[in-house]
Design a protein around this motif. Structure first.
Motif, short mmCIF file in Angstrom:
data_model
loop_
_atom_site.label_atom_id
_atom_site.label_comp_id
_atom_site.label_asym_id
_atom_site.label_seq_id
_atom_site.Cartn_x
_atom_site.Cartn_y
_atom_site.Cartn_z
N CYS A 68 0.87 -1.19 0.00
CA CYS A 68 0.00 0.00 0.00
C CYS A 68 0.90 1.24 0.00
O CYS A 68 1.80 1.35 0.82
CB CYS A 68 -0.90 0.00 1.25
N ILE A 69 0.63 2.16 -0.92
CA ILE A 69 1.41 3.41 -0.97
C ILE A 69 0.62 4.54 -0.31
O ILE A 69 1.09 5.66 -0.18
CB ILE A 69 1.80 3.76 -2.43
N CYS A 114 -2.42 5.78 -1.37
CA CYS A 114 -2.90 6.72 -2.40
C CYS A 114 -4.21 7.40 -2.02
O CYS A 114 -4.52 8.46 -2.52
CB CYS A 114 -3.07 5.99 -3.73
N CYS A 157 -8.90 4.06 -1.11
CA CYS A 157 -9.78 3.37 -0.15
C CYS A 157 -10.75 4.37 0.51
O CYS A 157 -11.92 4.06 0.72
CB CYS A 157 -8.94 2.68 0.93
N CYS A 192 -6.16 -0.64 -7.28
CA CYS A 192 -5.15 -0.38 -6.23
C CYS A 192 -3.71 -0.52 -6.78
O CYS A 192 -3.37 -1.54 -7.38
CB CYS A 192 -5.37 -1.38 -5.11
S1 SF4 Z 1 -6.08 1.63 -2.98
FE1 SF4 Z 1 -6.08 1.54 -0.72
S2 SF4 Z 1 -4.78 -0.25 -0.25
FE2 SF4 Z 1 -4.35 0.31 -2.39
S3 SF4 Z 1 -2.59 1.72 -2.28
FE3 SF4 Z 1 -4.42 2.99 -2.28
S4 SF4 Z 1 -4.88 3.34 -0.09
FE4 SF4 Z 1 -3.47 1.58 -0.23
#
Ligand code: SF4
Ligand code: FAD
Ligand code: SF4
Length: 442
Positions: free
Chosen positions: A50-51, A53, A56, A94
Motif C-alpha cells: 500500500c502506498i 494513495c 480506499c 489499487c
Molecule cells: S487503494 Fe487503498 S490499499 Fe491500495 S494503495 Fe491505495 S490506499 Fe493503499
C-alpha cells in the motif's frame, strides 16, 4: 557489484527502440512464474504494497479514512470495513495490485521511458511562477493554463496541511493563486486520491496532478467507473524517485531542534531550483538546509516498500510527466528552473501547444531517452531490476504487482543472470526477514 545503469540501458535502448517490438509488449500482462497478487486490501497493506494513495477513502466516501501509522505511512484506517462491492472496486485499481500504462498510439516508444509524443526541456512562462515552484514550474503552469482557458474548473492536487505544515493533504484549486500556493514537491506521505470521489461527484471537468502510482490507479479506476474518463480530462504527473515516510521530515525537525507543533511552514524545495528546504515557526524562527544535505545519505531516504517495487515511476498513465534534469540526478548549483517534459498522449500534446501559445509555458530543446537516462540513473536501475525483484517476492510467497504494458520482461533482459539472481536472492532474504511486512489495524 557491477554498476547497473545508463550504460546498460544505452545498449538496450538502442536495441529495443524498434517500435513494433515494444508495442507488442504494451499489451502484455506480466506476472513472473508462480507470481500472484494480493486478494484483499488487508493483504496489500500487510505485505507492504500500500502506498497510501487514498483510493480506499474515496471509494468508501470517507467511511474508511486514511490514517498515519506509527511507521509514518498513510494507510486505510481499517482493512475490514469494506463492503464486497467496495473492495472489488478498490482491488481493480489499487497500485498495490496492478500498474498499467495508458498508451495513446504515440509515435515513439522507448524500452525505459515508454510511449511518448515528445520530450523537451520546459519551464513556466511566468518568471515568478518558475522561481517559486519545484523545478521549472511546468506542472503549476499547466494547471494555471487549464483554469485560465476554462478547460477545467478545478485542479485536484496536494499541498501542505495549514494546521500541520510538515504534513500534506489533497486540495482542490479553483484559481491560479490557489494552484501556485500548492506548488512544490511534497516528499512525505500524501493521499491525493482521498479527494477523488469528491472531485468525480461534481461532474465538472477537472485535472489531476499526482504521482505516477496515483495516476495508475485513476487509469485502472476508469475501467470500472465511467465518470473518470468523462470528467478527469487532464492527468499530470512528476517522475518519482519515491515517497519518504514521515520520519524523514521529522528527522530534519530534530536536527533543527523544532517541534512539529511549532511549525508554520515546511517547504521541501522551490523558491529556486532546487531551492532550500525551509521551516518557519510561530515565534518567528527560520531554519534552512540545502537539497544536497536533505538527501545526503540514501540509507536515510526512508522510502515506502511499494517504491522499491514500483513498476511505473515515469508516469506512463499520464498525459504529461515533468522531471528534474540534473546530470546524474545531482544539482550542483541553483539555477533558473528547468523541467524535463514528457508528453505521452494526444490530449497532452494539445495542452502543451495551447500553453505555449498562451505564453503560460516555454518549451526548449528536445531531450533524447538516453539523455533522460543520464538525468535519472536511479530510475533506469530500478526498471532493470524490477522483474528479478518480483521473482524474489514470488519465491518468498509474497504478493507482487501485476503489470500491463510496462515491458518488464524486455527490461529484465538487460541484466545478466548473475545480477538477476543477486536481486532475486536479496528480495527473498528481505521478505523472509519480514522487511516488507506491516501490522494491520482491524
Ligand atoms: S487503494 Fe487503498 S490499499 Fe491500495 S494503495 Fe491505495 S490506499 Fe493503499
Ligand atoms: C515524492 C517525489 C519524488 C520525486 N522524485 C523525482 C525523481 O526521482 N526524479 C525527478 O526528476 N523528479 C522527481 N520529483 C519531481 C520533482 O521534484 C518536481 O516535482 C517535478 O520536476 C515537477 O516540477 P514542477 O516545477 O513542474 O512542479 P510544481 O510546478 O512545483 O508542481 C508540483 C505539483 O505536484 C504536486 N505534488 C507535490 N508533491 C506531491 C506528492 N507527493 N504527491 C502528489 N502530488 C504532489 C503539487 O500539488 C503540485 O501541483 C519528485 C517529486 C516528488 C513529490
Ligand atoms: S516511487 Fe512509485 S510507488 Fe513510490 S511514490 Fe513514486 S510512483 Fe508511487
Amino acid at each position: 557489484m557491477q554498476q547497473i545503469g545508463p550504460a546498460v540501458a544505452n545498449k538496450l535502448g538502442d536495441k529495443f527502440t524498434e517500435r513494433q517490438s515494444l508495442m507488442e509488449q504494451q499489451n502484455e500482462t506480466i506476472l513472473p512464474d508462480s507470481g500472484r497478487t494480493a486478494t484483499s486490501v488487508a493483504e496489500v497493506v500487510s505485505s507492504g504494497l500500500c502506498i497510501g494513495c487514498g483510493l480506499c477513502e474515496a471509494v468508501t466516501i470517507g467511511r474508511v479514512p486514511m490514517h498515519m501509522t506509527e511507521y509514518g505511512g498513510l494507510r486505510p484506517s481499517s482493512v475490514n470495513k469494506f463492503t464486497k462491492q467496495e473492495e472489488d472496486k478498490i482491488l481493480a485499481a489499487c497500485p498495490g495490485i496492478i500498474a498499467e500504462s495508458r498508451p495513446d498510439n504515440a509515435p515513439h516508444t522507448d524500452l525505459i521511458w515508454g510511449s511518448y509524443f515528445s520530450m523537451n526541456y520546459g519551464w513556466a512562462g511566468d518568471a515568478e511562477r518558475r522561481f517559486a515552484s519545484s523545478s521549472g514550474g511546468v506542472l503549476t503552469a499547466l494547471g494555471c493554463h487549464l483554469l485560465k482557458t476554462k478547460k477545467t474548473n478545478f485542479i485536484l492536487h496536494v499541498g501542505p496541511d495549514p494546521d500541520m505544515p510538515m504534513r500534506s493533504r489533497w486540495v482542490m484549486s479553483r484559481t491560479a493563486e490557489e494552484v501556485q500556493r500548492n506548488a512544490g514537491s511534497r516528499y512525505g506521505p500524501v493521499a491525493p486520491l482521498a479527494g477523488l470521489e469528491n472531485a468525480l461527484q461534481r461532474e465538472e471537468p477537472f485535472a489531476i496532478i499526482a504521482k505516477p502510482c496515483d495516476l495508475g490507479a485513476v487509469h485502472r479506476l476508469s475501467k470500472v467507473d465511467d465518470r473518470v474518463d468523462r470528467v478527469c480530462v487532464a492527468r499530470l504527473t512528476l517522475v518519482c524517485g519515491g515517497q519518504s515516510r514521515l520520519g524523514k521530515s521529522t528527522a530534519l525537525l530534530n536536527e533543527f531542534g523544532v517541534l512539529e507543533s511549532e511549525l508554520t511552514l515546511f517547504r521541501y524545495r522551490g523558491f529556486g531550483n532546487p531551492g532550500r528546504t525551509r521551516v518557519e515557526t510561530r515565534d518567528g524562527r527560520a531554519f534552512e538546509t540545502t537539497y544536497a544535505e536533505f538527501w545526503k545519505e540514501e540509507a536515510g531516504w526512508d522510502y515506502e516498500t511499494r517504491c522499491k517495487f514500483c513498476p511505473d515511476a515515469l508516469g506512463e498513465a499520464s498525459d504529461i510527466a515533468a522531471t528534474d534534469v540534473w546530470p546524474g540526478a545531482n544539482p550542483t548549483k541553483e539555477d533558473a528552473g528547468f523541467n524535463g517534459v514528457i508528453c505521452r498522449t494526444q490530449a497532452g500534446k494539445e495542452l502543451l501547444d495551447g500553453a505555449v501559445a498562451g505564453d503560460d509555458l516555454v518549451l526548449g530543446d528536445s531531450i533524447t531517452p538516453r539523455q533522460f537516462d543520464s538525468f535519472q540513473p536511479n530510475q533506469v536501475r530500478r526498471k532493470l531490476v524490477l522483474r528479478a525483484r518480483f521473482q524474489g517476492l514470488a519465491q518468498a510467497n509474497m504478493p507482487m504487482i501485476e503489470t500491463v504494458g510496462l515491458r518488464l520482461d524486455k527490461l529484465a533482459e538487460a541484466l545478466d543472470a548473475h545480477h538477476r539472481q543477486e536481486e532475486t536472492s536479496a528480495t527473498i532474504q528481505r521478505a523472509l526477514a519480514g522487511r516488507f511486512s506491516e501490522p494491520l489495524r482491524s
